[in-house]
Motif scaffolding. Sequence first.
Motif, PDB file in Angstrom:
ATOM      1  N   TRP A 101       0.640  -1.468  -0.316  1.00 23.47           N
ATOM      2  CA  TRP A 101       0.446  -0.346   0.112  1.00 23.47           C
ATOM      3  C   TRP A 101       0.755   1.708   0.026  1.00 23.47           C
ATOM      4  O   TRP A 101       1.732   1.619   0.879  1.00 23.47           O
ATOM      5  CB  TRP A 101      -1.393  -0.468   1.049  1.00 23.47           C
ATOM      6  N   ASN A 119      -0.887  -0.742  -4.618  1.00 18.43           N
ATOM      7  CA  ASN A 119      -2.603  -0.238  -4.121  1.00 18.43           C
ATOM      8  C   ASN A 119      -1.804   1.212  -3.922  1.00 18.43           C
ATOM      9  O   ASN A 119      -1.649   1.319  -3.228  1.00 18.43           O
ATOM     10  CB  ASN A 119      -2.902  -0.886  -3.176  1.00 18.43           C
ATOM     11  N   TRP A 135       1.037   2.549   5.940  1.00 21.42           N
ATOM     12  CA  TRP A 135       1.736   2.538   4.441  1.00 21.42           C
ATOM     13  C   TRP A 135       2.934   1.962   4.753  1.00 21.42           C
ATOM     14  O   TRP A 135       3.373   1.175   5.715  1.00 21.42           O
ATOM     15  CB  TRP A 135       1.732   3.758   4.422  1.00 21.42           C
TER      16      TRP A 135
END
Length: 265
Positions: A9, A33, A86
């Motif tokens: 991510w 992503n 993240w």
Amino acid sequence: MDFGIAGKWALVCGASKGLGFGCAQALVREGVNVVLVARGTEALQAAVTRLAADPARPASATVQSVAADITTPEGRAQVFALRRDWDIVVTNAGGPPPGDFRSWDREAWIKAVDANMLTPIELIKATVDGMAARGFGRIVNITSSAVKAPIDILGLSNGARSGLTGFVAGVARTSKLAGANVTINNLLPGAFDTERLNATMKGAAEKAGKSIAEIKEARKKTIPAQRFGNPDEFGATCAFLCSQHASYITGQNVLIDGGSYPGTY
């Protein structure tokens, strides 16, 4: 080459256009992503649509967005409300305006430092410990070639971005982060073919009484590569720094300027 980051991510700031978009695009194409952040809702949605339709995007890679000003506490709160953890963070904010340092008051300096030094630091502070706990993390700060070769009329940028560079040089080398496969690097763009460059060229053309095309050609001739960079190649470099293969690169300032910087080191 498989960068080994599919399924990760990434938060990419200032991602609706220019270099930020180039980074987001490169990461999406690696199966990451990506959540794009930018202030302009219309441009942001156009960027999401473009990435979602990219034929090089693996079907598994999702593209989301947050319309917010990442340089404010409120904007960062919006981002972290969407997702807390993240794997990759690309920090990026528009540079402060050029000018004569004699005309800059305290407010101008604080605004520049907030956007181009303190905002990246806040994003780093909010994410690196989680990255270290999970054993993977990549922070890439988009700064400027002016960090290595200061430009007199860009004093606000020179100062704020140099402050960030000094901070990163220290924190990136801590064993708690580097030893946990968390890297922090800076990407220093020179002249890239973006809206910001075109706006600068327009101002220079008006001042010189010449066409933008003439000003652009003259500028290109000062670059050893004889051209401007493009966001795609900038993004590709960013994606590599975010890859599994770049785990031994940290605390570095990667200059991408077509050979313009004249120094040896």
